[in-house]
Design a protein around this motif. Sequence first.
Motif, mmCIF file in Angstrom:
data_model
loop_
_atom_site.group_PDB
_atom_site.id
_atom_site.type_symbol
_atom_site.label_atom_id
_atom_site.label_comp_id
_atom_site.label_asym_id
_atom_site.label_seq_id
_atom_site.Cartn_x
_atom_site.Cartn_y
_atom_site.Cartn_z
ATOM 1 N N PRO A 6 -60.173 15.278 26.807
ATOM 2 C CA PRO A 6 -59.549 15.839 25.327
ATOM 3 C C PRO A 6 -60.490 15.222 24.108
ATOM 4 O O PRO A 6 -61.033 14.217 23.744
ATOM 5 N N THR A 7 -60.353 16.196 22.990
ATOM 6 C CA THR A 7 -61.014 15.781 21.991
ATOM 7 C C THR A 7 -60.351 15.621 20.637
ATOM 8 O O THR A 7 -60.948 15.195 19.523
ATOM 9 N N GLU A 8 -59.179 16.133 21.011
ATOM 10 C CA GLU A 8 -58.400 16.352 19.657
ATOM 11 C C GLU A 8 -57.075 15.155 19.966
ATOM 12 O O GLU A 8 -56.809 14.913 21.145
ATOM 13 N N PHE A 9 -56.505 14.559 18.813
ATOM 14 C CA PHE A 9 -55.334 13.759 19.149
ATOM 15 C C PHE A 9 -54.218 14.284 19.758
ATOM 16 O O PHE A 9 -53.631 13.825 20.696
ATOM 17 N N ARG A 10 -53.862 15.493 19.452
ATOM 18 C CA ARG A 10 -52.818 16.353 20.030
ATOM 19 C C ARG A 10 -53.150 16.602 21.540
ATOM 20 O O ARG A 10 -52.146 16.654 22.513
ATOM 21 N N ASP A 11 -54.207 16.317 22.125
ATOM 22 C CA ASP A 11 -54.480 16.799 23.517
ATOM 23 C C ASP A 11 -54.740 15.267 24.230
ATOM 24 O O ASP A 11 -54.417 15.023 25.403
ATOM 25 N N LEU A 12 -54.926 14.410 23.153
ATOM 26 C CA LEU A 12 -55.104 12.870 23.785
ATOM 27 C C LEU A 12 -53.522 12.171 24.345
ATOM 28 O O LEU A 12 -53.795 11.631 25.366
ATOM 29 N N ILE A 67 -51.377 13.894 37.828
ATOM 30 C CA ILE A 67 -52.910 14.718 38.276
ATOM 31 C C ILE A 67 -52.721 15.966 37.660
ATOM 32 O O ILE A 67 -53.730 16.461 37.285
ATOM 33 N N VAL A 68 -51.682 16.701 37.914
ATOM 34 C CA VAL A 68 -51.752 18.010 37.511
ATOM 35 C C VAL A 68 -51.863 18.050 35.728
ATOM 36 O O VAL A 68 -52.655 18.890 35.232
ATOM 37 N N THR A 69 -51.055 17.343 35.410
ATOM 38 C CA THR A 69 -51.170 17.033 33.866
ATOM 39 C C THR A 69 -52.549 16.499 33.486
ATOM 40 O O THR A 69 -53.119 17.141 32.360
ATOM 41 N N LEU A 70 -53.290 15.975 34.222
ATOM 42 C CA LEU A 70 -54.478 15.283 33.737
ATOM 43 C C LEU A 70 -55.598 16.487 33.633
ATOM 44 O O LEU A 70 -56.220 16.650 32.878
ATOM 45 N N PHE A 71 -55.296 17.308 34.846
ATOM 46 C CA PHE A 71 -56.370 18.493 34.974
ATOM 47 C C PHE A 71 -55.998 19.638 33.921
ATOM 48 O O PHE A 71 -56.810 20.438 33.244
ATOM 49 N N PHE A 72 -54.666 19.727 33.372
ATOM 50 C CA PHE A 72 -54.154 21.083 32.583
ATOM 51 C C PHE A 72 -53.530 20.259 31.371
ATOM 52 O O PHE A 72 -52.290 20.772 30.851
ATOM 53 N N PHE A 73 -54.007 19.231 30.598
ATOM 54 C CA PHE A 73 -53.197 18.555 29.568
ATOM 55 C C PHE A 73 -52.969 19.537 28.493
ATOM 56 O O PHE A 73 -52.082 19.217 27.737
ATOM 57 N N ASP A 74 -53.773 20.503 28.427
ATOM 58 C CA ASP A 74 -53.691 21.307 27.027
ATOM 59 C C ASP A 74 -52.816 22.192 27.299
ATOM 60 O O ASP A 74 -52.666 23.337 26.439
ATOM 61 N N GLN A 75 -52.011 22.599 28.499
ATOM 62 C CA GLN A 75 -51.138 23.852 28.697
ATOM 63 C C GLN A 75 -49.658 23.251 28.345
ATOM 64 O O GLN A 75 -49.094 22.219 29.014
ATOM 65 N N MET A 76 -49.130 24.121 27.458
ATOM 66 C CA MET A 76 -47.803 23.701 26.829
ATOM 67 C C MET A 76 -46.643 23.204 28.035
ATOM 68 O O MET A 76 -45.928 22.541 28.084
ATOM 69 N N PHE A 77 -46.730 24.186 29.028
ATOM 70 C CA PHE A 77 -45.534 24.145 30.184
ATOM 71 C C PHE A 77 -45.917 22.775 31.194
ATOM 72 O O PHE A 77 -44.842 21.895 31.362
ATOM 73 N N ILE A 78 -47.110 22.482 31.133
ATOM 74 C CA ILE A 78 -47.471 21.194 31.857
ATOM 75 C C ILE A 78 -47.054 19.933 31.051
ATOM 76 O O ILE A 78 -46.254 19.021 31.604
ATOM 77 N N GLN A 79 -47.202 19.914 29.730
ATOM 78 C CA GLN A 79 -46.765 18.845 28.921
ATOM 79 C C GLN A 79 -45.407 18.798 29.026
ATOM 80 O O GLN A 79 -44.808 17.641 29.088
ATOM 81 N N LEU A 80 -44.550 20.063 28.956
ATOM 82 C CA LEU A 80 -43.171 19.943 28.907
ATOM 83 C C LEU A 80 -42.726 19.365 30.399
ATOM 84 O O LEU A 80 -41.652 18.563 30.393
ATOM 85 N N CYS A 81 -43.287 19.649 31.425
ATOM 86 C CA CYS A 81 -42.863 18.922 32.619
ATOM 87 C C CYS A 81 -43.022 17.575 32.684
ATOM 88 O O CYS A 81 -42.043 17.075 33.185
ATOM 89 N N LEU A 82 -44.088 17.155 32.239
ATOM 90 C CA LEU A 82 -44.227 15.620 32.319
ATOM 91 C C LEU A 82 -43.351 15.134 31.516
ATOM 92 O O LEU A 82 -42.749 14.018 31.549
ATOM 93 N N GLY A 83 -43.087 15.464 30.162
ATOM 94 C CA GLY A 83 -42.429 14.905 29.282
ATOM 95 C C GLY A 83 -40.976 14.973 29.761
ATOM 96 O O GLY A 83 -40.251 13.932 29.351
#
Length: 130
Positions: A6-12, A67-83
């Motif tokens: 990630p290069t942006e804070f929102r992705d970090l 691991i899925v979130t690590l590879f697809f951290f910029d995908q909203m659905f993946i962020q929602l699943c982990l969160g």
Amino acid sequence: MQFAVPTEFRDLLPFVSACVTILLGLIALFAPRLTLRALRLQPRETRPEAAGEPRSVIAGFWLGVGIVTLFFFDQMFIQLCLGAGWLMSAFGRFVSILSDDGVTLVNWLVLLFMLALAFAALAPALGFVT
């Protein structure tokens, strides 16, 4: 598939939440008795297979989602699943504090830690961080 950092804070934020989740999963996978002690649980000597629970249920879930979130951290659905996973874990901890006579400093600290991981994953997906 190319791995991106990630290069942006929102992705970090979800990236860090995923890294912490993976680290916890690795600890549960390779040190299940330590994980059980940290959770204040202890397998009986007559039931050594109890050490398999942290390896399968806890480590498996944390590693898979992390691991899925690590590879697809910029995908909203993946962020929602982990969160959502961390938020529901925090909710379970809160219910335990209220109903299981679990008002201890450790429980409150773990609850705050879980809420922080949930916020880190959910904030970008819900638009709290731009």
